[in-house]
Motif scaffolding. Structure first.
Motif, PDB file in Angstrom:
ATOM      1  N   ALA A  36       1.083 -29.619  27.807  1.00  0.00           N
ATOM      2  CA  ALA A  36       1.674 -29.319  29.114  1.00  0.00           C
ATOM      3  C   ALA A  36       0.861 -28.299  29.913  1.00  0.00           C
ATOM      4  CB  ALA A  36       3.105 -28.805  28.928  1.00  0.00           C
ATOM      5  N   ALA A  37       0.308 -27.287  29.254  1.00  0.00           N
ATOM      6  CA  ALA A  37      -0.405 -26.223  29.975  1.00  0.00           C
ATOM      7  C   ALA A  37      -1.588 -26.759  30.790  1.00  0.00           C
ATOM      8  CB  ALA A  37      -0.854 -25.138  29.003  1.00  0.00           C
ATOM      9  N   PRO A  38      -2.511 -27.541  30.190  1.00  0.00           N
ATOM     10  CA  PRO A  38      -3.617 -28.062  31.006  1.00  0.00           C
ATOM     11  C   PRO A  38      -3.168 -29.124  32.008  1.00  0.00           C
ATOM     12  CG  PRO A  38      -3.741 -28.906  28.760  1.00  0.00           C
ATOM     13  CD  PRO A  38      -2.686 -27.845  28.762  1.00  0.00           C
ATOM     14  N   ARG A  39      -2.145 -29.897  31.653  1.00  0.00           N
ATOM     15  CA  ARG A  39      -1.693 -30.962  32.550  1.00  0.00           C
ATOM     16  C   ARG A  39      -1.120 -30.395  33.845  1.00  0.00           C
ATOM     17  NH1 ARG A  39       0.534 -36.300  32.197  1.00  0.00           N
ATOM     18  NH2 ARG A  39      -0.711 -36.512  30.305  1.00  0.00           N
ATOM     19  N   PHE A  40      -0.293 -29.351  33.734  1.00  0.00           N
ATOM     20  CA  PHE A  40       0.422 -28.857  34.904  1.00  0.00           C
ATOM     21  C   PHE A  40      -0.190 -27.600  35.525  1.00  0.00           C
ATOM     22  CE2 PHE A  40       3.834 -31.032  32.411  1.00  0.00           C
ATOM     23  CZ  PHE A  40       4.038 -32.082  33.301  1.00  0.00           C
ATOM     24  N   PHE A  41      -0.898 -26.795  34.717  1.00  0.00           N
ATOM     25  CA  PHE A  41      -1.375 -25.503  35.230  1.00  0.00           C
ATOM     26  C   PHE A  41      -2.879 -25.302  35.069  1.00  0.00           C
ATOM     27  CE2 PHE A  41       3.056 -24.779  33.696  1.00  0.00           C
ATOM     28  CZ  PHE A  41       3.650 -24.664  34.949  1.00  0.00           C
ATOM     29  N   HIS A  42      -3.580 -26.285  34.527  1.00  0.00           N
ATOM     30  CA  HIS A  42      -5.037 -26.223  34.377  1.00  0.00           C
ATOM     31  C   HIS A  42      -5.468 -24.980  33.593  1.00  0.00           C
ATOM     32  CE1 HIS A  42      -5.080 -29.525  37.209  1.00  0.00           C
ATOM     33  NE2 HIS A  42      -4.389 -28.797  38.067  1.00  0.00           N
ATOM     34  N   THR A  43      -4.725 -24.698  32.555  1.00  0.00           N
ATOM     35  CA  THR A  43      -5.062 -23.586  31.668  1.00  0.00           C
ATOM     36  C   THR A  43      -4.688 -23.994  30.256  1.00  0.00           C
ATOM     37  OG1 THR A  43      -4.808 -21.199  31.304  1.00  0.00           O
ATOM     38  CG2 THR A  43      -2.816 -22.427  31.906  1.00  0.00           C
ATOM     39  N   ASP A  44      -4.876 -23.107  29.292  1.00  0.00           N
ATOM     40  CA  ASP A  44      -4.442 -23.436  27.935  1.00  0.00           C
ATOM     41  C   ASP A  44      -3.173 -22.668  27.600  1.00  0.00           C
ATOM     42  OD1 ASP A  44      -5.197 -20.813  27.071  1.00  0.00           O
ATOM     43  OD2 ASP A  44      -7.258 -21.507  26.823  1.00  0.00           O
ATOM     44  N   ALA A  45      -2.565 -23.020  26.473  1.00  0.00           N
ATOM     45  CA  ALA A  45      -1.262 -22.448  26.109  1.00  0.00           C
ATOM     46  C   ALA A  45      -1.315 -20.940  25.928  1.00  0.00           C
ATOM     47  CB  ALA A  45      -0.747 -23.107  24.829  1.00  0.00           C
ATOM     48  N   ALA A  46      -2.478 -20.404  25.581  1.00  0.00           N
ATOM     49  CA  ALA A  46      -2.597 -18.969  25.339  1.00  0.00           C
ATOM     50  C   ALA A  46      -2.510 -18.152  26.618  1.00  0.00           C
ATOM     51  CB  ALA A  46      -3.915 -18.666  24.630  1.00  0.00           C
ATOM     52  N   HIS A  47      -2.789 -18.789  27.771  1.00  0.00           N
ATOM     53  CA  HIS A  47      -2.882 -18.039  29.026  1.00  0.00           C
ATOM     54  C   HIS A  47      -1.768 -18.354  30.012  1.00  0.00           C
ATOM     55  CE1 HIS A  47      -7.061 -17.814  27.432  1.00  0.00           C
ATOM     56  NE2 HIS A  47      -6.923 -16.567  27.832  1.00  0.00           N
ATOM     57  N   LEU A  48      -0.694 -18.960  29.545  1.00  0.00           N
ATOM     58  CA  LEU A  48       0.448 -19.224  30.419  1.00  0.00           C
ATOM     59  C   LEU A  48       1.094 -17.910  30.834  1.00  0.00           C
ATOM     60  CD1 LEU A  48       1.983 -22.227  28.476  1.00  0.00           C
ATOM     61  CD2 LEU A  48       1.104 -22.321  30.825  1.00  0.00           C
ATOM     62  N   ASN A  49       1.297 -17.719  32.127  1.00  0.00           N
ATOM     63  CA  ASN A  49       1.921 -16.479  32.582  1.00  0.00           C
ATOM     64  C   ASN A  49       3.450 -16.608  32.610  1.00  0.00           C
ATOM     65  OD1 ASN A  49       2.704 -17.745  35.030  1.00  0.00           O
ATOM     66  ND2 ASN A  49       0.778 -17.182  36.022  1.00  0.00           N
ATOM     67  N   ARG A  50       4.103 -15.579  33.057  1.00  0.00           N
ATOM     68  CA  ARG A  50       5.572 -15.551  33.051  1.00  0.00           C
ATOM     69  C   ARG A  50       6.187 -16.671  33.887  1.00  0.00           C
ATOM     70  NH1 ARG A  50       8.325 -11.360  36.863  1.00  0.00           N
ATOM     71  NH2 ARG A  50       7.529 -13.006  38.227  1.00  0.00           N
ATOM     72  N   ASP A  51       5.703 -16.845  35.113  1.00  0.00           N
ATOM     73  CA  ASP A  51       6.284 -17.846  36.004  1.00  0.00           C
ATOM     74  C   ASP A  51       6.018 -19.264  35.501  1.00  0.00           C
ATOM     75  OD1 ASP A  51       7.107 -15.731  37.528  1.00  0.00           O
ATOM     76  OD2 ASP A  51       5.715 -16.082  39.185  1.00  0.00           O
ATOM     77  N   GLU A  52       4.810 -19.521  35.023  1.00  0.00           N
ATOM     78  CA  GLU A  52       4.486 -20.842  34.479  1.00  0.00           C
ATOM     79  C   GLU A  52       5.338 -21.148  33.253  1.00  0.00           C
ATOM     80  OE1 GLU A  52      -0.254 -20.702  35.810  1.00  0.00           O
ATOM     81  OE2 GLU A  52       0.387 -20.062  33.805  1.00  0.00           O
TER      82      GLU A  52
END
Length: 242
Positions: free
Chosen positions: A175-191
């Motif tokens: 989900a992290a790269p699909r929706f936010f173009h990042t990896d699971a380790a760098h998901l912020n609070r809002d994401e």
């Protein structure tokens, strides 16, 4: 009569061995999955079969196992705040939530969910969707088995990897790269809160096109994350103090 009694004894013996074999297989499977990453889940298989039956060529499985230490604490806290705020303390079942749900049903309200994260892991990993007394019974058994065999950290790790965040999108690693173009380790609070906001129904609630309802849930989840004590809550879960 003697022949009939012999048949019944053989049938009883067969059933006893069958049940014993199934129990042993379930125990071994749960024990193995304490350390081994699941290759798939019952819900992933069901999603694939449903898509094939519906001739849905757009459905593609996206599942990438991500180890616990490579998942942001933000998303760990967000799913607990959203799905199971007593996760660190209950033995697999939130009896207060179950009692409240039953009372609401008795008052004529729609029966709301009271499943814990452990129950959702048991159901998603081993069972099938849809209401059924048989499924609920198996879910209760597997929930108790998982709580006995896995630490809370492992339960949360598996949940974050097999939860569905959109059609065919399983786990925060996908989900992290699909929706936010990042990896699971760098998901912020809002994401993280937005991911958690769609968990009740990822086929109708969208991360890529959030409705006003999804945004309201996101804000509520953020408030609950602060109320739970922020990342200190997850630190205590990791240290086994909760």
């Amino acid at each position: 009569m003697a022949a009939r009694g012999g048949v019944l004894r053989r049938l009883a013996t067969f059933l006893a061995w069958t049940v014993g074999g199934l129990v042993l297989a379930s125990v071994l499977a749960v024990l193995a999955l304490r350390w081994v990453a699941p290759l798939s889940s019952a819900f992933m298989v069901n999603g694939y079969l449903q898509a094939r039956l519906a001739h849905d060529a757009s459905w593609h499985l996206d599942y990438r196992w991500t180890p616990y230490e490579r998942i942001s604490r933000n998303v760990k806290l967000a799913v607990i705040a959203s799905e199971d705020q007593k996760f660190a303390f209950h033995p697999g079942f939130d009896f207060e939530a179950i009692d409240a749900a039953i009372k609401e049903r008795e008052r004529g309200k729609r029966l709301r969910g009271a499943s814990t994260i452990t129950q959702q892991v048991a159901k998603n990993l081993f069972l099938w969707p849809g209401p059924s007394f048989v499924r609920k019974g198996l879910e209760a058994y597997l929930t108790m088995l998982i709580e006995l065999c896995w630490p809370k950290q492992r339960i949360l790790e598996v949940y974050l990897n097999i939860a569905e965040f959109g059609p065919g999108i399983y786990g925060v690693g996908a989900a992290a790269p699909r929706f936010f173009h990042t990896d699971a380790a760098h998901l912020n609070r809002d994401e993280s809160a937005l991911l958690a906001a769609v968990l009740p129904n990822p086929h109708k609630l969208r991360i890529d096109h959030p409705s006003a309802y999804v945004y309201r849930r996101q804000q509520w989840i953020i408030e609950q994350m602060y109320a739970l004590g922020g990342s200190a809550y997850i630190h205590d879960v990791d240290a086994g103090r909760r």
